[in-house]
Design an enzyme around this catalytic site. Sequence first.
Site, PDB file in Angstrom:
ATOM      1  N   ASN A   9      -8.850  12.394 -16.337  1.00  0.00           N
ATOM      2  CA  ASN A   9      -9.403  12.151 -15.003  1.00  0.00           C
ATOM      3  C   ASN A   9      -8.301  11.512 -14.161  1.00  0.00           C
ATOM      4  O   ASN A   9      -8.008  10.327 -14.318  1.00  0.00           O
ATOM      5  CB  ASN A   9     -10.615  11.217 -15.127  1.00  0.00           C
ATOM      6  N   TRP A  10      -7.729  12.294 -13.272  1.00  0.00           N
ATOM      7  CA  TRP A  10      -6.610  11.783 -12.465  1.00  0.00           C
ATOM      8  C   TRP A  10      -7.073  10.855 -11.349  1.00  0.00           C
ATOM      9  O   TRP A  10      -6.262  10.212 -10.706  1.00  0.00           O
ATOM     10  CB  TRP A  10      -5.831  12.951 -11.857  1.00  0.00           C
ATOM     11  N   LYS A  11      -8.346  10.834 -11.087  1.00  0.00           N
ATOM     12  CA  LYS A  11      -8.908  10.011  -9.999  1.00  0.00           C
ATOM     13  C   LYS A  11      -8.179  10.301  -8.683  1.00  0.00           C
ATOM     14  O   LYS A  11      -7.748  11.428  -8.463  1.00  0.00           O
ATOM     15  CB  LYS A  11      -8.850   8.530 -10.372  1.00  0.00           C
ATOM     16  N   HIS A  94     -19.440   9.486 -12.953  1.00  0.00           N
ATOM     17  CA  HIS A  94     -18.419   8.501 -13.323  1.00  0.00           C
ATOM     18  C   HIS A  94     -18.822   7.125 -12.785  1.00  0.00           C
ATOM     19  O   HIS A  94     -19.381   7.019 -11.693  1.00  0.00           O
ATOM     20  CB  HIS A  94     -17.049   8.925 -12.768  1.00  0.00           C
ATOM     21  N   GLU A  96     -17.245   4.827 -11.380  1.00  0.00           N
ATOM     22  CA  GLU A  96     -16.727   4.470 -10.052  1.00  0.00           C
ATOM     23  C   GLU A  96     -17.591   5.104  -8.969  1.00  0.00           C
ATOM     24  O   GLU A  96     -17.821   4.520  -7.913  1.00  0.00           O
ATOM     25  CB  GLU A  96     -15.263   4.910  -9.928  1.00  0.00           C
ATOM     26  N   GLU A 166     -18.764   5.866 -21.396  1.00  0.00           N
ATOM     27  CA  GLU A 166     -17.665   5.072 -20.843  1.00  0.00           C
ATOM     28  C   GLU A 166     -18.175   3.671 -20.499  1.00  0.00           C
ATOM     29  O   GLU A 166     -18.706   3.460 -19.389  1.00  0.00           O
ATOM     30  CB  GLU A 166     -17.116   5.726 -19.578  1.00  0.00           C
ATOM     31  N   SER A 212      -9.865   3.023 -21.458  1.00  0.00           N
ATOM     32  CA  SER A 212      -8.561   2.530 -21.924  1.00  0.00           C
ATOM     33  C   SER A 212      -8.103   3.180 -23.232  1.00  0.00           C
ATOM     34  O   SER A 212      -7.519   2.512 -24.086  1.00  0.00           O
ATOM     35  CB  SER A 212      -8.580   1.004 -22.048  1.00  0.00           C
ATOM     36  N   GLY A 233      -8.357   8.109 -18.295  1.00  0.00           N
ATOM     37  CA  GLY A 233      -7.947   7.828 -16.925  1.00  0.00           C
ATOM     38  C   GLY A 233      -6.451   7.591 -16.856  1.00  0.00           C
ATOM     39  O   GLY A 233      -5.651   8.532 -16.815  1.00  0.00           O
ATOM     40  N   GLY A 234      -6.060   6.327 -16.856  1.00  0.00           N
ATOM     41  CA  GLY A 234      -4.654   5.943 -16.651  1.00  0.00           C
ATOM     42  C   GLY A 234      -3.656   6.733 -17.489  1.00  0.00           C
ATOM     43  O   GLY A 234      -2.648   7.236 -16.972  1.00  0.00           O
TER      44      GLY A 234
END
Length: 249
Positions: A9-11, A94, A96, A166, A212, A233-234
């Site tokens: 997920n590049w957001k 998600h 967010e 998540e 994470s 994500g990151g």
Amino acid sequence: MRKHIVAGNWKMNNGLIQTETLISELKQQEKTSDAEVMIAPSFTNLWHAFEATRQYDIEVVAQNMHFSEKGACTGEVSAGMLKSLGIKTVILGHSERRAYYNETDQSLAKKVDAALANNMRIIFCFGEELSDRKAGRQEDVVEHQIKAALFHLNASAFEHIVLAYEPVWAIGTGETASPEQAQDMHAFIRKTLENTYGKNVSESVSILYGGSVKPANAKEIFSKPDVDGGLIGGASLNAEDFFAIVNAF
Ligand code: PEP
């Protein structure tokens, strides 16, 4: 069918040039696992990413969509628009989006229906907040989130659904659920599916863990029997790290 899946997920990261660069780096990585690989760039880069990965074993997926098919919804993108690009999978729910963009169980149920009506696959995200876990109510929260958005569906719809647990407290925080915490929750989710839909469904749905995940912890998390992959994500913004996770299976 239950499969190993690793989705990045590049957001809201990467403009066009960075998208091009990251995709060309991803193409240079060697895949040694059986995991399906997905990346979710922002809407503006979906078409480029889709074209650039055509000959590769990387599926380009969307991070979100609206439940309406068209109309006065300024700034939104519909399932039909995604499909017109060739996008077949969408991430929904998600944390967010739930926290900052007012996504509710009700609006998510509508998005789920719209995606399925367009023959799209869904990666459905959910998970408890830290306060829920501290109070020991993580299973109640997760059960509610899944049931509210998905349990109006019939069993066959689950062929098009991937679940992504998540825990909110583990997203982007560097804090990971322990492999045992992930396994316990994934087993609970599978049991919840089984109780309503039976073993055929519960054993065939892939359940991803997100929060994470890094090259250093992926192997141990993925070794758990009910963990079928990760939503990353990151670490998905670095090609080598992302493929180290893909290859952790
Ligand atoms: C996510 O946003 O879905 C996620 C899991 O992020 P991170 O890997 O950075 O915690």
